[in-house]
Design a protein around this motif. Structure first.
Motif, PDB file in Angstrom:
ATOM      1  N   LEU A 122       0.871  -1.174   0.000  1.00 29.17           N
ATOM      2  CA  LEU A 122       0.000   0.000   0.000  1.00 29.17           C
ATOM      3  C   LEU A 122       0.909   1.225   0.000  1.00 29.17           C
ATOM      4  O   LEU A 122       1.559   1.528   1.000  1.00 29.17           O
ATOM      5  CB  LEU A 122      -0.913  -0.006   1.220  1.00 29.17           C
ATOM      6  CG  LEU A 122      -1.720  -1.291   1.445  1.00 29.17           C
ATOM      7  CD1 LEU A 122      -2.641  -1.136   2.655  1.00 29.17           C
ATOM      8  CD2 LEU A 122      -2.519  -1.667   0.202  1.00 29.17           C
ATOM      9  N   LEU A 123       0.947   1.912  -1.132  1.00 28.31           N
ATOM     10  CA  LEU A 123       1.909   2.990  -1.364  1.00 28.31           C
ATOM     11  C   LEU A 123       1.224   4.346  -1.224  1.00 28.31           C
ATOM     12  O   LEU A 123       0.288   4.653  -1.957  1.00 28.31           O
ATOM     13  CB  LEU A 123       2.508   2.847  -2.764  1.00 28.31           C
ATOM     14  CG  LEU A 123       3.587   3.846  -3.163  1.00 28.31           C
ATOM     15  CD1 LEU A 123       4.808   3.741  -2.252  1.00 28.31           C
ATOM     16  CD2 LEU A 123       3.993   3.620  -4.629  1.00 28.31           C
ATOM     17  N   PHE A 154       3.927  10.984  -9.473  1.00 28.78           N
ATOM     18  CA  PHE A 154       4.790   9.825  -9.700  1.00 28.78           C
ATOM     19  C   PHE A 154       4.350   8.640  -8.839  1.00 28.78           C
ATOM     20  O   PHE A 154       4.353   7.493  -9.304  1.00 28.78           O
ATOM     21  CB  PHE A 154       6.244  10.168  -9.396  1.00 28.78           C
ATOM     22  CG  PHE A 154       7.162   8.981  -9.526  1.00 28.78           C
ATOM     23  CD1 PHE A 154       7.549   8.511 -10.770  1.00 28.78           C
ATOM     24  CD2 PHE A 154       7.607   8.306  -8.389  1.00 28.78           C
ATOM     25  CE1 PHE A 154       8.374   7.397 -10.894  1.00 28.78           C
ATOM     26  CE2 PHE A 154       8.433   7.199  -8.502  1.00 28.78           C
ATOM     27  CZ  PHE A 154       8.806   6.740  -9.753  1.00 28.78           C
ATOM     28  N   VAL A 155       3.992   8.905  -7.585  1.00 27.03           N
ATOM     29  CA  VAL A 155       3.517   7.828  -6.717  1.00 27.03           C
ATOM     30  C   VAL A 155       2.302   7.148  -7.345  1.00 27.03           C
ATOM     31  O   VAL A 155       2.202   5.908  -7.370  1.00 27.03           O
ATOM     32  CB  VAL A 155       3.172   8.363  -5.315  1.00 27.03           C
ATOM     33  CG1 VAL A 155       2.518   7.273  -4.465  1.00 27.03           C
ATOM     34  CG2 VAL A 155       4.417   8.899  -4.620  1.00 27.03           C
ATOM     35  N   ALA A 159       2.273   3.206  -8.500  1.00 27.11           N
ATOM     36  CA  ALA A 159       1.301   2.243  -7.990  1.00 27.11           C
ATOM     37  C   ALA A 159       0.507   1.591  -9.123  1.00 27.11           C
ATOM     38  O   ALA A 159       0.165   0.403  -9.048  1.00 27.11           O
ATOM     39  CB  ALA A 159       0.351   2.926  -7.018  1.00 27.11           C
ATOM     40  N   ALA A 160       0.237   2.361 -10.163  1.00 28.19           N
ATOM     41  CA  ALA A 160      -0.551   1.834 -11.279  1.00 28.19           C
ATOM     42  C   ALA A 160       0.245   0.884 -12.167  1.00 28.19           C
ATOM     43  O   ALA A 160      -0.349   0.113 -12.932  1.00 28.19           O
ATOM     44  CB  ALA A 160      -1.087   2.987 -12.130  1.00 28.19           C
ATOM     45  N   ASN A 164       0.911  -6.015  -7.545  1.00 29.63           N
ATOM     46  CA  ASN A 164       0.790  -6.144  -6.090  1.00 29.63           C
ATOM     47  C   ASN A 164       0.977  -4.827  -5.345  1.00 29.63           C
ATOM     48  O   ASN A 164       1.296  -4.833  -4.150  1.00 29.63           O
ATOM     49  CB  ASN A 164       1.764  -7.183  -5.544  1.00 29.63           C
ATOM     50  CG  ASN A 164       1.494  -8.575  -6.070  1.00 29.63           C
ATOM     51  OD1 ASN A 164       0.414  -8.856  -6.576  1.00 29.63           O
ATOM     52  ND2 ASN A 164       2.473  -9.446  -5.962  1.00 29.63           N
ATOM     53  N   VAL A 165       0.784  -3.700  -6.033  1.00 28.68           N
ATOM     54  CA  VAL A 165       0.873  -2.390  -5.387  1.00 28.68           C
ATOM     55  C   VAL A 165      -0.453  -1.667  -5.566  1.00 28.68           C
ATOM     56  O   VAL A 165      -0.988  -1.615  -6.672  1.00 28.68           O
ATOM     57  CB  VAL A 165       2.017  -1.538  -5.973  1.00 28.68           C
ATOM     58  CG1 VAL A 165       2.055  -0.161  -5.317  1.00 28.68           C
ATOM     59  CG2 VAL A 165       3.359  -2.247  -5.795  1.00 28.68           C
ATOM     60  N   ARG A 166      -0.969  -1.133  -4.465  1.00 29.12           N
ATOM     61  CA  ARG A 166      -2.187  -0.329  -4.517  1.00 29.12           C
ATOM     62  C   ARG A 166      -1.889   1.074  -4.000  1.00 29.12           C
ATOM     63  O   ARG A 166      -1.103   1.254  -3.078  1.00 29.12           O
ATOM     64  CB  ARG A 166      -3.297  -0.966  -3.675  1.00 29.12           C
ATOM     65  CG  ARG A 166      -3.788  -2.299  -4.215  1.00 29.12           C
ATOM     66  CD  ARG A 166      -4.971  -2.811  -3.433  1.00 29.12           C
ATOM     67  NE  ARG A 166      -5.361  -4.154  -3.881  1.00 29.12           N
ATOM     68  CZ  ARG A 166      -6.334  -4.869  -3.342  1.00 29.12           C
ATOM     69  NH1 ARG A 166      -7.027  -4.362  -2.318  1.00 29.12           N
ATOM     70  NH2 ARG A 166      -6.618  -6.067  -3.798  1.00 29.12           N
ATOM     71  N   LEU A 167      -2.550   2.046  -4.609  1.00 29.51           N
ATOM     72  CA  LEU A 167      -2.367   3.442  -4.222  1.00 29.51           C
ATOM     73  C   LEU A 167      -3.180   3.761  -2.982  1.00 29.51           C
ATOM     74  O   LEU A 167      -4.390   3.563  -2.946  1.00 29.51           O
ATOM     75  CB  LEU A 167      -2.796   4.355  -5.364  1.00 29.51           C
ATOM     76  CG  LEU A 167      -2.764   5.857  -5.055  1.00 29.51           C
ATOM     77  CD1 LEU A 167      -1.333   6.340  -4.876  1.00 29.51           C
ATOM     78  CD2 LEU A 167      -3.473   6.639  -6.148  1.00 29.51           C
ATOM     79  N   ALA A 168      -2.499   4.288  -1.983  1.00 29.37           N
ATOM     80  CA  ALA A 168      -3.167   4.853  -0.807  1.00 29.37           C
ATOM     81  C   ALA A 168      -3.060   6.370  -0.936  1.00 29.37           C
ATOM     82  O   ALA A 168      -2.043   6.958  -0.558  1.00 29.37           O
ATOM     83  CB  ALA A 168      -2.507   4.361   0.471  1.00 29.37           C
TER      84      ALA A 168
END
Length: 221
Positions: A122-123, A154-155, A159-160, A164-168
């Motif tokens: 969760l980034l 950029f974050v 994330a996109a 296995n990365v989701r935007l927080a």
């Protein structure tokens, strides 16, 4: 789920919510760990976050403390805010400041996924206590606002484009709860506008939990 690891800075830590309330273990990472343990008894929690941690500090001090494992894990990352705060009002900021932050954050995410191939990351974006006004305490911070916008964009891109990365999106969630809100409705510590208060920590936890549960990330007013 076997493991939760928190990486990053004071958006995640206990210190400022504790200073506000006198209650222990009410930072975002601590609250989130309790939610996860309710759903996954026996979950191990490693809180590696530190007050003042920069992206460089996460790479140097926090990542080496992660042991490789194929166990299912959750990792939260809140990093970048202190890189910007260190250069707030700087006469001669580093060349390519934001580019360096981007490069280090990419390395952080890639190294986490290498060490923990079955992790959900969760980034987080960085919040803006000026509420997009570019002004704090009567001081114009238009240059710093541009840095923040570039890094947060950029974050979102990172994330996109990582499995296995989701935007927080902490930035979006906290909007209108900084200097433009009445003091009692702010999600920032009264002693320093750049730190989360107890409600801010609760909101970050709620955002993370919504992502884990597969929900969207609604703003809570």
């Amino acid at each position: 789920m076997k493991l939760y690891i928190a990486l990053g800075d004071s958006i995640s830590i206990d210190r400022y919510p504790e200073l506000e309330t006198g209650m222990p273990n009410i930072g975002a990472a601590s609250l989130f760990s309790r939610d996860l343990r309710d759903r996954h008894p026996g979950l191990a929690f490693r809180n590696l976050t530190a007050d003042g941690a920069t992206t460089e500090a996460v790479l140097r001090d926090q990542l080496p403390r992660i042991q490789d494992t194929s166990d299912p894990a959750i990792v939260t990352i809140t990093a970048g805010g202190n890189d910007l705060l260190m250069n707030l009002g700087a006469t001669h900021p580093p060349d390519k400041l934001v580019e360096g932050m981007m490069e280090r954050l990419s390395r952080i995410v890639d190294e986490v996924l290498r060490r923990l191939p079955n992790a959900l990351v969760l980034l987080g974006t960085i919040y803006d206590p000026s509420d997009n006004t570019g002004t704090l305490h009567g001081r114009s911070l238009s240059r710093e606002a541009e840095w923040l916008a570039r890094f947060n964009d950029f974050v979102r891109h990172l994330a996109a484009n990582r499995s296995n990365v989701r935007l927080a999106d902490i930035h979006a969630r906290f909007m209108c709860h900084g200097v433009t809100a009445p003091e009692q409705q702010r999600w920032y510590w009264s002693g320093l506008i750049f730190e989360p208060n107890a409600e801010g920590a609760r909101q970050v936890r709620t955002l993370w939990m919504g992502l884990v549960e597969g929900l969207t990330s609604p703003r809570v007013e």
